[in-house]
Design an enzyme around this catalytic site. Sequence first.
Site, mmCIF file in Angstrom:
data_model
loop_
_atom_site.group_PDB
_atom_site.id
_atom_site.type_symbol
_atom_site.label_atom_id
_atom_site.label_comp_id
_atom_site.label_asym_id
_atom_site.label_seq_id
_atom_site.Cartn_x
_atom_site.Cartn_y
_atom_site.Cartn_z
ATOM 1 C CG HIS A 1 -26.070 1.288 -5.922
ATOM 2 N ND1 HIS A 1 -26.464 1.217 -4.602
ATOM 3 C CD2 HIS A 1 -25.221 0.241 -6.124
ATOM 4 C CE1 HIS A 1 -25.884 0.186 -4.022
ATOM 5 N NE2 HIS A 1 -25.126 -0.431 -4.918
ATOM 6 C CG ASP B 1 -29.889 6.554 -2.390
ATOM 7 O OD1 ASP B 1 -30.628 5.883 -3.138
ATOM 8 O OD2 ASP B 1 -28.700 6.263 -2.188
#
Length: 370
Positions: free
Chosen positions: A139, A168
Amino acid sequence: MPLPFLTGLRVVDLGQYLPGPHAAQLLGDLGAEVVKVEPPDGDPLRRLGPVDSDGTTAAYKLLNAGKTVIRLDLKAEGGRAALEALLARADALVESYRPGVMDKLGLGRERLRALNPRLVHASLSGWGYDGPYATRAGHDLNYMAVGGGLDASGLPDRPVISYLPVADFASAQQAALAVTAALLGRERTGEGCFLDLSIMESVLGWQGLTLTAAARGSQPGRGEALLSGGAACYRIYRTKDGRFATLSALEAKFWRSFCEAVGRPDWITRQSDPLPQSDLTADLDRLFATRTLAGWKELLDPVDCCFEALPELAEVPGHPHIAARGQVRVSSGPEPLVETLMGLRVDGGPPPSRSPLRESDAGAVLAGWG
């Protein structure tokens, strides 16, 4: 309205959570028609976190605004056939699976090329398609760590987590840029291509300065560099009322203006003190603690010295400059959405707007695509 640059182009979005969907959304902002394909239970982001009264999270609504959403079971023959029909007519595919997943679905690169040789296929994975980490889970925090985005930032005794997730959002923008460039290139070659994009490498691509300094043995410690907290003229300071102010008076003229405004001309020559400037920073800590944030705004807003109050998040939409520029749209009602549009204006026009996402089905989309 979306911008007209990609009008007429069709994008299939197979992404989930944040990076892939935001990349596809940016293409929609530029005018492309985006169809998001989700599994029968929907994108997990629909339920990740507090949900609204309709059972869906605000994050899902924000990251998928402007799209048509359909649901297909890609493990079933009918679902794969419907997706293949869409891809045969699409200009670009954005997906964020781990390497190998598209092959398991029967939609590897060779199959996609056979379906549509003009298709631009952007695969935004965590680590990229080769290397020992290619299929490793991860992540944003992991990608920031390995890509060099954490070690130099934070407090002297430890790195800090950035929020929102930098990797992200950075990788989403890089993916949208790459797809747009590939579509332009297709106009010359007539052929699509496969884009191997890594979330981690979007952060790694920024690290030339820090990695060079580390290789030369000249990288300052965490919180000691010019732009990481080592310089008193470039820091965040706490005010008397517990709020925060930012000062970034890097140039000598701005630092001089600040020192004169606060009645400390004796500090002007101290801007060149060796880093980290602990003594000068302590002096400024004590100075900023003598006034409220409003008091500092009253004194320093008129001064050309790179001072800005740090607004709390709830105050950001109402900031006079942000309100004037029109990038933030706040919906009304008991569950408002605060939408931040693409920061782009063309020929004096407003930022591109996004319609709310709409649910549909593959048959309706295919009928519209001809």
